[in-house]
Enzyme design. Structure first.
Site: not given
Lengths: 216, 752, 334
Positions: B244, B473, B637, B709-710, B712
């Site tokens: 998305g 995803g 992770l 978190g990756v 962006e």
């Protein structure tokens, strides 16, 4: 019949659902008959589409015409809109939804299937014109329990992210094994440029394809 | 708990280890169920009628011919669609929607492609033919799709002030070295390969909505409000999402059309948005003009940074791209100001696209930094190192974990930057093609969102984990399974994860790169609670070998229960549950969001992008040939999935830098290149060699796992690194993306 | 899309008969032959083509690639692009054709698309593809929004005040350089049409793209032998690295004898309203030394008279570089 998620007391994961996969056609009954299978039922048996809704059941579509399609070794006799493409027939009438629609105009490759052993865009095929052809879809390549080496390589190499273009990528990749494609990565990249991956998993897709080619 | 988790995580055999996705076998066999894969008995198809003007009113709609066509069940317009309400104001992470006007609300058209009707029929072909047969008559008004933004009228309330410190005006005026330029980026579209879609099932007053949603909980709330029913009457399901990139965060009008038609005809309705509509009515990153003013001392020390941007928005939307996202904290600079403004255009409603604000903002800032380095005759890596701040100067907070300098130095080392000769066109490859090398820094915020999760340990030896959040995803299914496997000792294969359903414990949106940081602590917490309860059961059930022990004296190791410090006796989880005759034991877990909490740290991920372009002036061919990316994104992770996301973001960055841009047809106001053949994105052959390095500094200030978190960060900085490399190769500075062949035709054929 | 009737003739004669009654074989024909369908199905979905009858010619054979006496080759109209590009005869005798085909579209599309269908490939002009817009090619007399609109991809050669749409094919550029002949069976029998006469400039009737009349079925294409030692090459320039139409392309056939160019064919794609043969460039090359300067002079001649549109002026210089470089490649091989 109620949608499965309403019927079941608890929502199912796709992981769970696949083991009791129901193939619901719009026409209803034909698909429901095959539904059910206990949790442990062999997946290969269920990865087959229902033997197709009988023409009478799909007559809900006014003006529909009878079409016989050979998909993954099975013959399906169905009624479809005379304008229906192979792609829409697979997805909407045969509930073989592994083949995806990404653009409907031959501009992305998500709908790639094999037609008589060659990869093509199923969005550009009228179903009525391909009644004598052998169509192979992602469902005919392997199952979650019995992956084709290319499918296993995509899992191993993480050759996807969202997974939506993956069926098309794998159909192209499997076909590529028999095509005259150079050994280097650049040749593979060119040969797979008809399958757009907006997540950009291209390096891993190429790695998966090369891993299978090196195995051979 | 915090120290324990940290230790456990560093010693885990699962967390931080590359793990194949648990949903891989489904995705590779076509058995993962995406939204439009859902078929139901009696299902019919909807196809929208779109406006072919960009501004005006509908004077009449002739639906008679369409309604009479074979298989057509209904044709709806603003006159007969039935009730669709506007949402109440947004509250926190609920009731978020960018296009607030419900479809078919009235006869007003404010952008080309706006839905003005919908046809429903028994086949998709019939529905489409009927929609196309609807004759719409308009009272057309003049529209504005002007590309130029800065210098055109700013919408009310005018220019807004963002982060500011010092006196940027006089500092810039008095700076020894100055750079001042405007950078433009076009409307870019998300265009995931999965088309937006809705399958709406209406039964007994309840809606089951299969949606392409990055946020099923918000989607449920919005749909309930717009349909005018209580939220408990709406269930939103997104089992698998074909990505998305922000475009599926908030509901778009097709979802209301599907639900309203299902309601009206009382049959399941499938509506799949066409690819051309994907350029019209499901959001886009707006076109933006950004003025950057940089002032520096001759040493390179920044003394002034002005960042003034204007983005287009729709006639009835206040979408601000937020281009100053990273400007306030990226570099040390005593005098800084960010301002913004909106200009109204007759375009579809813009929305967040991967790295909103930061991605276009850093294109401008990092291009300007490169131009400044050229003026200073200074190496661009050095210029960045020189301006490293020791705290977040926009708010005075310490950084939770910042290693931008190391990103730059490690990247320079891996790329071979020391061999770079600064003169334009001075580097060649073995084939004689000119090489250009460019660099850019990048940054992206890190946060957590409230998350609840449930873990059920079952007699059959499996664990069942549930959360409403969805997997876009990025690998959320697998990350959650890793956590539960780690905490219970069960193999990953024995952990079933159920996501993407608003009826499950509420989970975060799949956006902002916040999902991993939010869901993983909740998963650990839920599994921990489930295990604690299992130990109680183990200590108390009749005939338990642990009878007489306190639960606290027991532990679960590798999926078996035993007394602490004693290898025997031990019971498997299944044996405990069978012994106790309990079907399953549930633990719930939570993770608190950082939104609204008092800020103690500046949480961000950082990175450095090094790009090599290859330039063949004799055929005006420019290709991105090599990218080295170094990311400081906390603990990875699942490094394999994380690397994949960064590589994919780099590929999207190649598109942003070299290929992508919606163009509006002046005469009609239509986004005119609305197909994947005319709006081109990178194909496999465009993919450069990509080398990704993670510095892997856990950010324990953000959560016990140290994970950020990756999704962006990898896109930020790619486009400016490309344009900087283009300058190095050709001497041409492209300040309007994408870089196109025509921009480079004027480059000298022979350099250096 | 309208519903249509599907007709499946068993012979060329039946096929010809099926279309012969159509008022036109050009834009908007109510009866259309369909083979691979990669172009026609696309346009039918867009309502750009609205045939009431489709004549499925896939069972007519016509798919062989054969050597002709005298060194030429005959390619059946239904030979798929993939098969032509990979055929040993083509690769050995006409690398330019193989390279041109392989530079176009994707494997999936080339597996479907046919030689005859590709000869009739329609333009990619965005206005032509969308029935919400005026377009003189699709709807004669309605106007041409491209001239003042989005025309970056469109033509700079052979345009008219009515139409500036580009012919998008790669194959046809190579066939033009190879002086192929298009063989047609029509209501009045068989005809052989030199490719130079096959396409029609848009002029005042852009809806008419070829000389085909109702009932005309392309049965095969023949390519004459090239001089001994002739080399050929296809060079395509575009924004992305694959799966995109040309901004400019060049098909070159050359022969160099004693350092001088003794044979030259120059055709261009991506810049013309039809596959563009440049006799001017060929004339400029003949008898000249194979130097970069002479190639550039030929390229200048090839683009003489080019008329840039509002967005595509760069194509003139791009096409010159393309021709120059393609000539360099072709003669380097020699």
């Amino acid at each position: 019949m109620a949608p499965i998620d309403e019927k079941d007391p608890q929502p199912l994961t796709s992981l769970e659902r696949i083991s009791r996969r129901v193939f619901l056609t719009r026409a209803g009954a034909a698909g429901v008959a095959t539904a059910t299978a206990a949790v442990a039922a062999p997946l290969s048996a269920q990865a087959q589409a229902p033997t197709a809704a009988a023409p009478t059941e799909a007559a809900a579509v006014p003006g529909a015409v009878p079409v016989t399609l050979k998909v993954n070794g099975s013959t399906h006799r169905v009624m479809v809109d005379p304008r229906a493409t192979v792609l829409d027939t697979l997805r909407e009438t045969l509930s073989l939804t592994g083949t995806k629609k990404g653009c409907d105009h031959g501009q992305c490759g998500a709908c790639t299937v094999h037609l008589n052993g060659r990869r093509v865009n199923s969005c550009l095929l009228f179903a009525t014109m391909h009644q004598n052809d052998e169509i192979t879809t992602i469902e005919g390549i392997g199952t979650p329990e019995k992956l084709h080496p290319m499918q296993a390589a995509f899992v191993q190499e993480d050759g996807y992210q969202c997974g939506y273009c993956t069926s098309g990528q794998i159909m192209s990749a499997v076909a590529l094994l028999k095509e005259p494609v150079g050994a280097d990565d650049a040749s593979v990249r060119e040969a797979l440029s008809g399958n757009i991956c907006r997540c950009g998993a291209y390096p891993n897709i190429v790695a998966a394809v090369q891993a299978v080619r090196h195995m051979a | 708990m915090q120290d324990q988790a940290q230790k456990a995580v560093t010693e885990s055999r699962i967390i931080g280890v590359s793990t194949p996705r648990i949903d891989g076998p489904l995705k590779t066999t076509g058995t993962a169920m995406y939204t439009s894969d859902h078929n139901f008995p009696g299902l019919v198809y909807a196809w929208p009628v779109i406006a072919t003007i960009a501004s005006g009113t509908i004077t009449s709609m002739d639906t008679a011919r369409a309604a009479a066509m074979p298989g057509v069940l209904a044709v709806y317009t603003h006159e007969n669609i039935g009730p669709l309400y506007r949402t109440p104001p947004t509250q926190g992470f609920s009731m978020i929607i960018d296009e607030r006007r419900p479809p078919l609300e009235d006869n007003v058209v404010s952008y080309y492609g706006q839905y003005v009707g919908v046809a429903v029929a028994s086949s998709v072909e019939q529905a489409r033919a009927a929609a196309e047969a609807v004759k719409v008559t308009y009272d057309k008004r003049s529209h504005n799709v002007e590309e130029k933004l800065i210098g055109t009228p700013i919408a009310e309330p005018g220019i807004k002030k963002g982060t500011a410190r010092g006196d940027v005006t006089s500092a810039f005026k008095n700076a020894a070295v100055k750079h001042d330029a405007v950078y433009s980026t076009p409307n870019e579209t998300h265009n995931p390969i999965e088309l937006h879609a809705s399958v709406a099932v209406f039964k007994d007053g309840r809606y089951t909505l299969y949606e392409t949603s990055q946020a099923v909980v918000n989607h449920r709330d919005v749909m309930a409000a717009m349909l005018g029913v209580p939220p408990e009457n709406v269930q939103v399901i997104t089992r698998f999402l074909g990505s998305g990139f922000g475009g599926k965060l908030w509901p778009w009008p097709h979802a209301m059309l599907a639900a309203a038609t299902a309601r009206n005809i009382n049959r399941p309705v499938k509506l799949v948005v066409s690819r051309s509509m994907m350029f019209q009515s499901v959001g886009h990153r707006p076109a933006i003009d950004q003025q950057i003013q940089l002032g520096a001392e001759p040493s390179g020390k920044l003394v002034a940074l002005g960042h003034h941007y204007v983005n287009h928005t729709a006639m009835e939307a206040e979408y601000d791209e937020g281009c100053g996202e990273a400007t306030g904290f990226l570099y040390s600079c005593p005098n800084l100001a960010v301002t913004s403004g909106l200009v109204r255009r007759n375009v579809g409603v813009p929305t967040a696209m991967r790295g909103p604000g930061a991605v276009p903002g850093l294109y401008a800032l990092e291009s300007a930094m490169d131009e400044l380095a050229v003026k200073l005759k200074m190496d661009p890596v050095q210029l960045r190192l020189l301006n490293e701040p020791d705290k977040d100067e926009s708010n005075g907070l310490p950084f939770s974990s910042r290693h931008l300098k190391e990103c730059l130095t490690v990247g320079a080392e891996k790329f071979g930057w020391a061999k770079r000769t600064p003169a334009v066109g001075s580097m060649k490859n073995e084939d004689g093609a000119t090489l250009g090398w460019g660099v850019a820094s990048c940054a992206w915020g890190a946060m957590r969102i409230d998350t609840e999760m449930s873990v059920e340990l079952l007699q059959d030896g499996t664990a069942r984990v549930t959360c409403a959040t969805q997997d876009i995803g990025g690998g959320t299914y697998t990350a959650i399974a890793q956590m539960v496997a780690h905490e219970t000792g069960l193999p990953v294969a024995k952990v079933n994860v159920i996501l993407g359903d608003s009826a499950l414990p509420p989970g975060p949106i799949s956006g902002g790169s916040w999902t991993t940081a939010s869901v993983t602590p909740a998963a650990l917490d839920a599994a921990h609670h489930a295990v604690q309860t299992l130990l109680v059961s183990a200590a108390t059930f009749p005939n338990s070998p642990f009878k007489g022990k306190k639960p606290a004296e027991l532990e679960m190791v590798d999926g078996t229960v035993r007394a602490k410090g004693s290898a025997t006796p031990q019971l498997t989880m299944a044996e405990v549950l069978k012994g106790a005759n309990v079907k399953g034991i549930t633990g719930t877990g939570k993770s608190q969001g950082t939104f609204g909490a008092k800020e103690e740290y500046s949480f961000h991920s950082y990175g450095a992008q090094f790009v090599e372009v290859t330039w063949q002036p004799e055929i005006a061919r420019l290709r991105v040939s090599r990218v080295v990316t170094v990311i400081d994104g906390g603990r990875m992770l699942n490094p394999r999935a994380a690397r994949n996301q960064i590589e994919g973001a780099v590929v999207m960055g190649v598109g942003m830098g070299m290929l992508e841009g919606v163009e509006y047809d002046r005469a009609s106001g239509a986004p005119i290149n609305a197909s994947l053949a005319d709006y081109i994105v990178a194909v496999n052959a465009d993919c450069p060699h990509i080398d990704v390095t993670f510095l892997d500094y856990p950010d324990y200030k953000l959560n016990a796992l140290g994970a950020r978190g990756v999704g962006e960060i990898g896109l930020a900085g790619v486009a400016p690194a490309i344009t900087n490399a283009v300058y190095h190769a050709t001497g041409i500075r492209v300040r309007r993306l994408p870089v196109r062949i025509e921009d480079l035709m004027g480059a000298p054929m022979h350099l250096a | 899309m309208h519903t249509f009737e599907l007709i499946t003739p068993a012979s060329v004669t039946e096929a010809v008969k099926a279309q012969a009654g159509s008022p036109t074989a050009q834009q908007g024909a109510p009866v259309r032959f369909i083979a691979g369908g990669t172009n026609l199905v696309d346009f039918m979905k867009l309502n750009v083509e609205t045939p009431r009858q489709l004549v499925d010619i896939n069972r007519l054979g016509l798919d062989r690639v054969e050597a002709l006496p005298g060194g030429g080759v005959k390619i059946g109209a239904l030979a798929r692009n993939t098969d032509v590009a990979q055929h040993e005869l083509i690769k050995a005798r006409y690398p330019v054709l193989s390279e041109a085909i392989l530079s176009g579209a994707t494997v999936q599309l080339r597996n479907l698309a046919t030689t005859g269908g590709n000869l009739l490939q329609k333009t990619r002009c965005v206005y032509y593809r969308d029935t919400a817009f005026a377009c003189n090619k699709r709807n004669p007399g309605s106007g041409c929004p491209a001239i003042e609109g989005h025309n970056r991809m469109l033509a700079v050669l052979g345009t008219s005040e009515h139409c500036i749409a580009t012919n998008p094919s790669d194959q046809n550029v190579a066939l033009t350089a190879l002086e192929a002949t298009v063989h047609v069976t029509g209501a009045k029998g068989e005809r052989a049409i030199p490719i130079a006469e096959f396409y029609v400039l848009p002029g005042a009737t852009p809806e008419r793209e070829t000389v085909l009349a109702p009932g005309d079925l392309i049965t095969h294409v023949t390519i004459p032998a090239l001089p001994d030692g002739a080399k050929s090459v296809y060079l395509k320039l575009r924004d992305r690295a694959s799966y995109e139409f040309a901004l400019a392309s060049a098909a070159i056939v050359t022969q160099v004898s004693g350092g001088r160019i003794s044979f030259a064919r120059v055709a261009m794609g991506g810049v013309g309203t039809v596959p563009w043969r440049s006799h001017e460039a060929e004339k400029a090359l003949l008898g000249k030394a194979a130097t970069r300067e002479n190639f550039r002079a030929a390229a200048e001649a090839a683009l003489h008279g080019a008329k840039p549109q509002t967005q595509n002026g760069f194509k003139v210089e791009l096409a010159k570089r393309c021709v120059t470089h393609a000539l360099t490649l072709a003669t380097k091989q020699a």
